[in-house]
Design an enzyme around this catalytic site. Structure first.
Site, PDB file in Angstrom:
ATOM      1  N   GLY A  97      16.373   8.994  13.236  1.00  0.00           N
ATOM      2  CA  GLY A  97      15.708   7.994  14.063  1.00  0.00           C
ATOM      3  C   GLY A  97      14.574   8.549  14.914  1.00  0.00           C
ATOM      4  O   GLY A  97      13.490   7.973  14.985  1.00  0.00           O
ATOM      5  N   ASN A  98      14.795   9.693  15.552  1.00  0.00           N
ATOM      6  CA  ASN A  98      13.775  10.256  16.445  1.00  0.00           C
ATOM      7  C   ASN A  98      12.500  10.608  15.686  1.00  0.00           C
ATOM      8  O   ASN A  98      11.389  10.441  16.192  1.00  0.00           O
ATOM      9  CB  ASN A  98      14.336  11.495  17.147  1.00  0.00           C
ATOM     10  CG  ASN A  98      13.364  12.040  18.166  1.00  0.00           C
ATOM     11  OD1 ASN A  98      12.953  11.322  19.078  1.00  0.00           O
ATOM     12  ND2 ASN A  98      12.956  13.285  18.001  1.00  0.00           N
ATOM     13  N   LYS A 105       8.666   4.161   2.798  1.00  0.00           N
ATOM     14  CA  LYS A 105       9.997   4.696   2.458  1.00  0.00           C
ATOM     15  C   LYS A 105      10.436   5.793   3.428  1.00  0.00           C
ATOM     16  O   LYS A 105      10.718   6.926   3.043  1.00  0.00           O
ATOM     17  CB  LYS A 105      10.044   5.242   1.026  1.00  0.00           C
ATOM     18  CG  LYS A 105       9.818   4.179  -0.038  1.00  0.00           C
ATOM     19  CD  LYS A 105      10.074   4.715  -1.420  1.00  0.00           C
ATOM     20  CE  LYS A 105       9.884   3.694  -2.495  1.00  0.00           C
ATOM     21  NZ  LYS A 105       8.489   3.277  -2.738  1.00  0.00           N
ATOM     22  N   ASP A 126       4.402   0.785   1.993  1.00  0.00           N
ATOM     23  CA  ASP A 126       5.616   1.220   1.284  1.00  0.00           C
ATOM     24  C   ASP A 126       5.904   2.682   1.637  1.00  0.00           C
ATOM     25  O   ASP A 126       5.838   3.564   0.791  1.00  0.00           O
ATOM     26  CB  ASP A 126       5.346   1.047  -0.216  1.00  0.00           C
ATOM     27  CG  ASP A 126       6.551   1.312  -1.082  1.00  0.00           C
ATOM     28  OD1 ASP A 126       7.628   1.605  -0.542  1.00  0.00           O
ATOM     29  OD2 ASP A 126       6.392   1.235  -2.314  1.00  0.00           O
ATOM     30  N   TYR A 182      10.546  -1.755 -16.381  1.00  0.00           N
ATOM     31  CA  TYR A 182       9.941  -3.049 -16.080  1.00  0.00           C
ATOM     32  C   TYR A 182      10.802  -4.186 -16.613  1.00  0.00           C
ATOM     33  O   TYR A 182      11.280  -4.141 -17.741  1.00  0.00           O
ATOM     34  CB  TYR A 182       8.541  -3.153 -16.702  1.00  0.00           C
ATOM     35  CG  TYR A 182       7.555  -2.188 -16.097  1.00  0.00           C
ATOM     36  CD1 TYR A 182       7.203  -2.276 -14.751  1.00  0.00           C
ATOM     37  CD2 TYR A 182       6.977  -1.179 -16.858  1.00  0.00           C
ATOM     38  CE1 TYR A 182       6.305  -1.385 -14.176  1.00  0.00           C
ATOM     39  CE2 TYR A 182       6.073  -0.281 -16.302  1.00  0.00           C
ATOM     40  CZ  TYR A 182       5.742  -0.392 -14.967  1.00  0.00           C
ATOM     41  OH  TYR A 182       4.853   0.493 -14.402  1.00  0.00           O
ATOM     42  N   THR A 234       0.829  -1.212   0.000  1.00  0.00           N
ATOM     43  CA  THR A 234       0.000   0.000   0.000  1.00  0.00           C
ATOM     44  C   THR A 234       0.863   1.262   0.000  1.00  0.00           C
ATOM     45  O   THR A 234       2.013   1.234   0.432  1.00  0.00           O
ATOM     46  CB  THR A 234      -0.888   0.038   1.273  1.00  0.00           C
ATOM     47  OG1 THR A 234      -0.049  -0.066   2.431  1.00  0.00           O
ATOM     48  CG2 THR A 234      -1.893  -1.091   1.265  1.00  0.00           C
ATOM     49  N   ALA A 246      12.773   8.101   5.636  1.00  0.00           N
ATOM     50  CA  ALA A 246      14.088   8.605   5.227  1.00  0.00           C
ATOM     51  C   ALA A 246      14.631   9.666   6.182  1.00  0.00           C
ATOM     52  O   ALA A 246      15.549  10.393   5.828  1.00  0.00           O
ATOM     53  CB  ALA A 246      14.005   9.181   3.815  1.00  0.00           C
TER      54      ALA A 246
END
Ligand code: BMP
Length: 262
Positions: free
Chosen positions: A99-100, A94, A92, A213, A62, A96
């Site tokens: 961490g916090n 992603k 999904d 593809y 999703t 980026a």
């Protein structure tokens, strides 16, 4: 023996990640290494598509932030469909950021991704802290992380040997939470991970925005990836999602059988 020469069932018994284990079991039961990338815009479209392709997939991918009318009920209904058809869910996202920040983005906000998505993914651009932050939220819930070690687009900056190798190094270090990779090919035989590959299609060669593809044979048989992720080729204009899901399920499975016998 390299884990890619073992069948999915054998790997499900050996792989350490609990979510990868369950996914491999589902793949064997349903004879499916197909994930549908459900990039539709409304709650109704997403639920309808998940119900239509559910019998043929092992994993629904999703992009939940695309859904115009997202609400908590969508997540409840998706979870019910996942149980009905026996597939897992991969948001999904992603991630980026540092961490916090990702800790908050993953566990809180409107979407509360960690509460319902078995898998999510991140770029390692910020360094190890992103994995540590996501792990604090996801590991106690039994979730799994996929590292975007490569991307399918024509000029992706991720597809450099040094960047991809750093992904492998961090995955090995955090193998208690990292379940696998988004990549076009198997990257290491040092430990077993699950490999998922987007940018798969049997007809078109790409889109107008850099997508490329490749065939299930290339990805599964030759590149030794595990799961094909297919989006618009299944539900795009003029497509019948059930017919196409069956077609890609067959193609993916045949490519897997060809790998085992090669
Ligand atoms: P499609 O098959 O319609 O091109 O969709 C591909 C899906 O996989 C999209 O949801 C996209 O966000 C995702 N994806 C990709 O295409 N390439 C990548 O490298 C990583 C992705 O997550």
């Amino acid at each position: 023996m390299a884990s890619s020469s073992l069948d999915y069932l054998e790997r499900s018994k050996r792989i350490s990640s609990p979510v990868a284990k369950e996914l491999l079991q589902i793949m064997v039961e349903k004879q499916s290494n197909l994930s549908v990338a459900a990039d539709v815009k409304t709650k109704q479209e997403l639920l309808e598509l998940a119900d239509q392709v559910g019998p043929y997939i092992c994993l629904l991918k999703t992009h939940i932030d695309v859904i115009l009318d997202f609400d908590a009920d969508l997540v409840d209904q998706l979870t019910k469909l996942a149980e009905k058809h026996r597939f897992m869910i991969f948001e999904d996202r992603k991630f980026a950021d540092i961490g916090n920040t990702v800790r908050m983005q993953y566990g809180a906000g409107i979407y509360r991704i960690a509460s319902w998505s078995h898998f999510t993914n991140c770029h390692i651009i910020p360094g190890e802290g992103i994995i540590q932050g996501l792990k604090e939220v996801g590991a106690p819930l039994g979730r799994g992380l996929l590292l975007l070690a490569e991307m399918s687009t024509v000029d992706s900056l991720a597809n450099t040997p040094q960047y991809t190798a750093k992904n492998v190094e961090l995955a090995l270090k955090h193998s208690d939470f990292v379940a696998g990779f988004i990549a076009s090919r198997r990257l290491t035989d040092e430990s077993d991970f699950i490999y998922m590959t987007p940018g798969v299609g049997l007809d078109a060669k790409g889109d107008a925005l850099g997508q490329q593809y490749r065939s299930p044979t290339q990805i599964i048989t030759h590149n030794r990836s595990d799961i094909i992720i297919v989006g618009r080729a299944i539900y795009g204009p003029g497509k019948d999602p059930v017919v196409e899901a069956q077609r890609y399920q067959r193609a993916g499975w045949e490519a897997y059988l060809a790998r085992l016998s090669s």
